[in-house]
Write a protein that holds these residues in place. Structure first.
Motif: not given
Ligand code: FES
Length: 159
Positions: A39-42, A54-59, A70-75, A153-157
């Motif tokens: 349940s992140p805020d974004f 790829e990178v996946e952020l939860t904030v 938190k970050v999940q990434s492969s690269g 940006w998405e969060y502010f929108k």
């Protein structure tokens, strides 16, 4: 005398390059704030189209500040070290400050400024000095930061 100074400068440069490599490898091997939160805020997913990494952020946000990330990434080493450092640097900062950090880092990577452009808590980002102005690698380093900026940006929108 000239050659002595040039030789000394070359030694210092090599030494700094070794230190920078060590910093990047440390973050790659021991990534900070790894994983995804419930349940992140974004949440934001980023992909480097050139390689598919790829990178996946939860904030989590509190009072317009990043409370947790938190970050999940492969690269590659660069993208993963960058993601790890980013999580440490943005925690506790206002979302607007985080957006400014993204720009500061991008300017450093594509501009002519030296590490002096990265003051205070951004100092560790100078470990990316060796990839300055190498577009492919700059994209690797920016991958998590662009994802964060888009997420903000998405969060502010929405709010
Ligand atoms: Fe894919 Fe670096 S090679 S992000």
């Amino acid at each position: 005398m000239f050659f002595e100074i040039a030789n000394r400068q070359s030694q210092i440069k090599n030494h700094m390059s070794d230190i920078h490599q060590e910093i990047l490898l440390d973050h790659f091997k021991n990534p900070r704030n790894r994983g995804l939160m419930e349940s992140p805020d974004f949440r934001r997913h980023g992909v480097n189209p050139a390689c598919g990494d790829e990178v996946e952020l939860t904030v989590r946000v509190n009072d317009k500040r990043i409370k947790d990330i938190k970050v999940q990434s492969s690269g590659c080493v660069i993208s993963q070290a960058s993601a790890s450092m980013m999580t440490e640097m943005v925690k506790g900062k206002l979302l607007t400050e985080c957006a400014d950090l993204v720009e500061t880092f991008r300017h450093f990577l594509v501009g002519n400024e030296g590490a002096g452009a990265l003051s205070g808590s951004l100092d560790e980002l100078s470990a990316f000095s060796n990839i300055k102005n190498q577009p492919g690698r700059v994209n690797c380093a920016m991958l998590p930061w662009i994802a964060l900026l888009e997420g903000i940006w998405e969060y502010f929108k929405k709010s």
